[in-house]
Enzyme design. Structure first.
Site, PDB file in Angstrom:
ATOM      1  N   ASP A  57       0.845  -1.318  -0.022  1.00 30.31           N
ATOM      2  CA  ASP A  57      -0.014   0.013  -0.058  1.00 30.31           C
ATOM      3  C   ASP A  57       0.905   1.339   0.033  1.00 30.31           C
ATOM      4  OD1 ASP A  57      -2.411   1.692   0.258  1.00 30.31           O
ATOM      5  OD2 ASP A  57      -1.743   1.841   2.468  1.00 30.31           O
ATOM      6  N   ASP A  62      -0.166   4.858   1.185  1.00 36.98           N
ATOM      7  CA  ASP A  62      -0.149   5.873   2.278  1.00 36.98           C
ATOM      8  C   ASP A  62      -0.232   5.026   3.674  1.00 36.98           C
ATOM      9  OD1 ASP A  62      -0.785   8.435   1.031  1.00 36.98           O
ATOM     10  OD2 ASP A  62      -2.542   7.396   0.238  1.00 36.98           O
ATOM     11  N   ASP A 111      -1.913  -1.325   5.966  1.00 38.27           N
ATOM     12  CA  ASP A 111      -1.986  -0.753   7.233  1.00 38.27           C
ATOM     13  C   ASP A 111      -3.521  -0.270   7.597  1.00 38.27           C
ATOM     14  OD1 ASP A 111      -2.254   1.677   5.500  1.00 38.27           O
ATOM     15  OD2 ASP A 111      -1.574   2.858   7.036  1.00 38.27           O
TER      16      ASP A 111
END
Length: 213
Positions: free
Chosen positions: A5, A7, A161
């Site tokens: 991922d 961000d 996250d």
């Protein structure tokens, strides 16, 4: 293959982005705590985030809200955006292909990776919500990345996250390392993370030790 991922995993952008949202909602008379903003928005595509913002603001956004949010976010990124500590070492250590798959759009991902110096590492291997009809938590984005790079989902590990991203990876039939630097580990585990890492050295160890394929 490893899919990252963007961000909160490659670039440390989540705190900056959510603070902009909190500040702008406060200016409209909506008191939303930082932790509540993270709970509500983290991992969302822009389209789904827009639905949430409209709901908080009574159904409509001021005409200049989104352009101003974009301007403030870019300014915050220019002033303070960095890579997630240790991520360069993780990328340097990988002996397998890797790419990025983000619920952001191409413009945002190219800007954040470019600003932090990571963009050359991902040239030709950037996948975003612009590329699919259904972004995370649907599996489409991760499946597109695997198909494009010719790697079976079962041989793919995702580093995510957010519960949204973890759910998408699980739906794609991929293993997931939940990166719990900002999101509580319990939320990532509840979404189906196979392992939890609290920092990038732990991510590197999980990849090297075979916890992920």
């Amino acid at each position: 293959m490893v899919i990252f991922d963007c961000d909160g995993v490659l670039v440390d952008s989540e705190r900056l982005t959510h603070q902009v949202v909190v500040d702008m909602l406060a200016e409209q008379g909506v008191a939303l705590g930082f932790d509540e903003a993270v709970e509500r928005f983290i991992g969302m595509s822009m389209a789904n985030g827009l639905v949430q913002l409209k709901a908080l603001l009574g159904g409509t956004l001021p005409d200049d809200f989104l352009p101003e949010m974009g301007r403030r976010t870019r300014a915050a990124f220019r002033a303070g955006l960095t890579t997630v500590p240790g991520v360069e070492a993780v990328l340097d250590s990988l002996q397998r292909p890797f790419c990025v798959a983000s619920n952001g759009n191409h413009a945002k991902v190219n800007f954040t990776l470019g600003h932090t110096g990571l963009l050359p590492r991902f040239t030709g291997r950037i996948f975003t919500a612009d590329d699919v009809a259904h972004p995370k938590p649907a599996p489409d984005l991760f499946l597109l990345a695997a198909r494009t790079l010719g790697v079976p989902p079962a041989r793919t590990t995702v580093v995510e996250d957010t519960p949204t991203g973890v759910a998408a990876a699980r739906a794609a039939g991929m293993r997931v390392i939940g990166f719990a630097a900002m999101t509580p580990a319990g939320r990532l585990q509840a979404a189906g993370a196979d392992a939890i890492a609290h920092d990038m050295p732990a991510v590197a160890a999980l990849l090297a030790e075979g916890t992920a394929p």
